[in-house]
Design a protein around this motif. Structure first.
Motif, PDB file in Angstrom:
ATOM      1  N   LEU A   1      28.056   1.362  13.674  1.00 41.70           N
ATOM      2  CA  LEU A   1      26.777   2.059  13.855  1.00 41.70           C
ATOM      3  C   LEU A   1      26.419   2.205  15.335  1.00 41.70           C
ATOM      4  O   LEU A   1      26.694   1.306  16.132  1.00 41.70           O
ATOM      5  CB  LEU A   1      25.653   1.255  13.171  1.00 41.70           C
ATOM      6  CG  LEU A   1      25.797   1.025  11.668  1.00 41.70           C
ATOM      7  CD1 LEU A   1      24.746   0.024  11.193  1.00 41.70           C
ATOM      8  CD2 LEU A   1      25.652   2.346  10.916  1.00 41.70           C
ATOM      9  N   ASP A  23      31.291  -3.023  11.424  1.00 34.97           N
ATOM     10  CA  ASP A  23      30.573  -3.811  12.428  1.00 34.97           C
ATOM     11  C   ASP A  23      30.734  -5.327  12.239  1.00 34.97           C
ATOM     12  O   ASP A  23      30.019  -6.099  12.891  1.00 34.97           O
ATOM     13  CB  ASP A  23      29.077  -3.459  12.383  1.00 34.97           C
ATOM     14  CG  ASP A  23      28.760  -2.144  13.097  1.00 34.97           C
ATOM     15  OD1 ASP A  23      29.186  -1.996  14.257  1.00 34.97           O
ATOM     16  OD2 ASP A  23      28.097  -1.296  12.492  1.00 34.97           O
ATOM     17  N   PHE A  61      30.698  -8.267  14.855  1.00 41.34           N
ATOM     18  CA  PHE A  61      29.439  -8.753  15.450  1.00 41.34           C
ATOM     19  C   PHE A  61      28.866  -9.852  14.550  1.00 41.34           C
ATOM     20  O   PHE A  61      27.807  -9.715  13.933  1.00 41.34           O
ATOM     21  CB  PHE A  61      28.459  -7.595  15.641  1.00 41.34           C
ATOM     22  CG  PHE A  61      29.022  -6.476  16.471  1.00 41.34           C
ATOM     23  CD1 PHE A  61      29.366  -6.693  17.805  1.00 41.34           C
ATOM     24  CD2 PHE A  61      29.221  -5.204  15.940  1.00 41.34           C
ATOM     25  CE1 PHE A  61      29.908  -5.673  18.587  1.00 41.34           C
ATOM     26  CE2 PHE A  61      29.750  -4.183  16.713  1.00 41.34           C
ATOM     27  CZ  PHE A  61      30.099  -4.413  18.033  1.00 41.34           C
ATOM     28  N   GLU A  68      27.454 -12.618  14.824  1.00 41.53           N
ATOM     29  CA  GLU A  68      26.158 -13.258  15.055  1.00 41.53           C
ATOM     30  C   GLU A  68      25.055 -12.699  14.155  1.00 41.53           C
ATOM     31  O   GLU A  68      24.080 -13.395  13.852  1.00 41.53           O
ATOM     32  CB  GLU A  68      25.761 -13.032  16.517  1.00 41.53           C
ATOM     33  CG  GLU A  68      24.382 -13.533  16.842  1.00 41.53           C
ATOM     34  CD  GLU A  68      23.912 -13.066  18.206  1.00 41.53           C
ATOM     35  OE1 GLU A  68      23.659 -13.928  19.040  1.00 41.53           O
ATOM     36  OE2 GLU A  68      23.798 -11.847  18.424  1.00 41.53           O
ATOM     37  N   ARG A  77      25.733  -3.030   6.652  1.00 44.74           N
ATOM     38  CA  ARG A  77      26.132  -4.345   7.159  1.00 44.74           C
ATOM     39  C   ARG A  77      25.823  -5.475   6.164  1.00 44.74           C
ATOM     40  O   ARG A  77      26.221  -6.627   6.411  1.00 44.74           O
ATOM     41  CB  ARG A  77      25.471  -4.599   8.523  1.00 44.74           C
ATOM     42  CG  ARG A  77      25.868  -3.546   9.575  1.00 44.74           C
ATOM     43  CD  ARG A  77      25.673  -4.052  10.974  1.00 44.74           C
ATOM     44  NE  ARG A  77      26.445  -5.254  11.214  1.00 44.74           N
ATOM     45  CZ  ARG A  77      26.330  -6.020  12.288  1.00 44.74           C
ATOM     46  NH1 ARG A  77      25.468  -5.685  13.223  1.00 44.74           N
ATOM     47  NH2 ARG A  77      27.055  -7.114  12.435  1.00 44.74           N
ATOM     48  N   GLY A 118      21.151 -11.031  15.751  1.00 43.75           N
ATOM     49  CA  GLY A 118      21.009 -10.591  17.138  1.00 43.75           C
ATOM     50  C   GLY A 118      19.563 -10.509  17.588  1.00 43.75           C
ATOM     51  O   GLY A 118      19.285 -10.405  18.786  1.00 43.75           O
ATOM     52  N   ARG A 124      15.754  -3.523  12.904  1.00 40.33           N
ATOM     53  CA  ARG A 124      16.571  -4.248  11.934  1.00 40.33           C
ATOM     54  C   ARG A 124      15.855  -5.417  11.241  1.00 40.33           C
ATOM     55  O   ARG A 124      16.193  -5.773  10.110  1.00 40.33           O
ATOM     56  CB  ARG A 124      17.828  -4.788  12.631  1.00 40.33           C
ATOM     57  CG  ARG A 124      18.750  -3.703  13.188  1.00 40.33           C
ATOM     58  CD  ARG A 124      19.487  -2.981  12.071  1.00 40.33           C
ATOM     59  NE  ARG A 124      20.270  -1.858  12.563  1.00 40.33           N
ATOM     60  CZ  ARG A 124      21.497  -1.962  13.065  1.00 40.33           C
ATOM     61  NH1 ARG A 124      22.082  -3.143  13.154  1.00 40.33           N
ATOM     62  NH2 ARG A 124      22.132  -0.878  13.473  1.00 40.33           N
ATOM     63  N   SER A 169      19.748  -7.910  22.833  1.00 36.92           N
ATOM     64  CA  SER A 169      20.239  -6.812  23.672  1.00 36.92           C
ATOM     65  C   SER A 169      19.313  -6.686  24.879  1.00 36.92           C
ATOM     66  O   SER A 169      19.666  -6.078  25.891  1.00 36.92           O
ATOM     67  CB  SER A 169      20.238  -5.474  22.944  1.00 36.92           C
ATOM     68  OG  SER A 169      20.580  -5.584  21.593  1.00 36.92           O
ATOM     69  N   LEU A 208      29.380   0.307  21.007  1.00 34.45           N
ATOM     70  CA  LEU A 208      28.740   0.191  19.689  1.00 34.45           C
ATOM     71  C   LEU A 208      27.478  -0.668  19.776  1.00 34.45           C
ATOM     72  O   LEU A 208      27.034  -1.242  18.781  1.00 34.45           O
ATOM     73  CB  LEU A 208      29.725  -0.424  18.684  1.00 34.45           C
ATOM     74  CG  LEU A 208      30.946   0.437  18.365  1.00 34.45           C
ATOM     75  CD1 LEU A 208      32.011  -0.380  17.640  1.00 34.45           C
ATOM     76  CD2 LEU A 208      30.539   1.646  17.516  1.00 34.45           C
ATOM     77  N   CYS A 215      27.142  -6.939  22.420  1.00 37.49           N
ATOM     78  CA  CYS A 215      27.066  -7.715  23.668  1.00 37.49           C
ATOM     79  C   CYS A 215      27.931  -8.978  23.505  1.00 37.49           C
ATOM     80  O   CYS A 215      28.374  -9.292  22.398  1.00 37.49           O
ATOM     81  CB  CYS A 215      25.649  -8.193  23.965  1.00 37.49           C
ATOM     82  SG  CYS A 215      24.347  -7.088  23.478  1.00 37.49           S
TER      83      CYS A 215
END
Ligand SMILES: NC(=O)NCCC[C@H](N)C(=O)O
Length: 264
Positions: free
Chosen positions: A25, A68, A71, A73, A93, A123, A139, A172, A248, A251
């Protein structure tokens, strides 16, 4: 930095990239082409960097159909002996949590879950010194924060929802240095006054640090001025190139879940 025999070995969850990574995404940035081979090499370099800093990694079972899933986390929040399985805000997800739950259950964590209508991405969760700040953005919703607060209160944590409009996840925008100073790239931080001690960094990815123990931090290679700023404050900085994941909106923080005080 050389790891001495007395350095505590800590564990981290990682999850190898899906062959469908390029379909991941993107929300706040333009889509650009992903080099899958390079992404796989960068993931291995990230894992190697953790190993070189004395960390043991545990692989969550791969989720090849979830672009995804690397990621990791976002699928689980670990605090003390509690592992909260998230309910990711993006439907694509949601299946990622199955493997994450297996991994933390096998490690002996007390497993809790975010249930509908709550949504929460890992995240969005910044933990430091007994406080847990959670970004309320695209999210994670209020109900997700309420459930997380309830689960983590048992561990003695105070959970606070904070506004998030400019980036995908709270982490982020900001993360915390080992001394608790919260670092962020100001144009992307909704309200720096949330934190008593806030340090502005000169580059977007300079806002993302993984704490490796003591004064050691891990960060992305594309924020050299921020790295220099951290070195001038006495930190030992390891860098990794994660360009394919940044395309994407990923981080350094989201590629692992650090398990301090793992029950097993
Ligand atoms: N914790 C994180 O920053 N995760 C990055 C997730 C990126 C992924 N493409 C997503 O949109 O969910």
């Amino acid at each position: 930095m050389e790891i001495t025999e007395t350095t505590e070995v800590t564990k981290a969850l990682v999850r190898r990239p899906s062959p469908r990574l390029a379909e991941g995404l993107v929300t706040h940035i333009e889509r650009s082409e992903i080099d899958l081979d390079l992404a796989q090499r960068q993931w291995q370099d990230y894992v190697d960097a953790l190993h070189s800093q004395g960390w043991e990694t545990i692989e969550v079972e791969p989720a090849p159909d979830c672009p995804d899933s690397v990621f990791v986390e976002d699928a689980v929040v670990v605090y003390g002996r509690t592992a909260v399985i998230t309910r990711p805000g993006a439907d694509a997800r949601k299946p990622e949590t199955v493997g994450a739950e297996k991994a933390v259950a096998a490690l002996g964590y007390d497993v809790k879950r975010i249930e509908a209508p709550g949504t929460l991405d890992g995240g969005d969760v910044l933990k430091f010194g007994g406080t847990v700040w959670v970004g309320l953005g695209g999210r994670t919703n209020e109900e997700g924060v309420r459930q997380l607060r309830e689960h983590l209160a048992a561990e003695g944590a105070e959970t606070i929802g904070v506004p998030l409009t400019k980036v995908l996840h709270l982490k982020s925008a900001v993360t915390a240095l080992p001394d608790g100073t919260v670092v962020g790239y100001e144009p992307l931080v909704d309200d720096p006054s949330v934190w008593d001690s806030f340090l502005a960094v000169p580059e977007e990815s300079g806002a993302h640090v993984v704490l490796l123990g003591g004064d050691r931090i891990l960060m992305a290679a594309d924020a050299p001025r921020s790295a220099e700023l951290f070195r001038s404050r006495g930190y030992t900085v390891t860098t990794v190139d994660i360009s394919e994941y940044e395309k994407l909106e990923g981080c350094v923080t989201c590629l692992s879940v650090r398990l301090r005080g793992c029950p097993s």
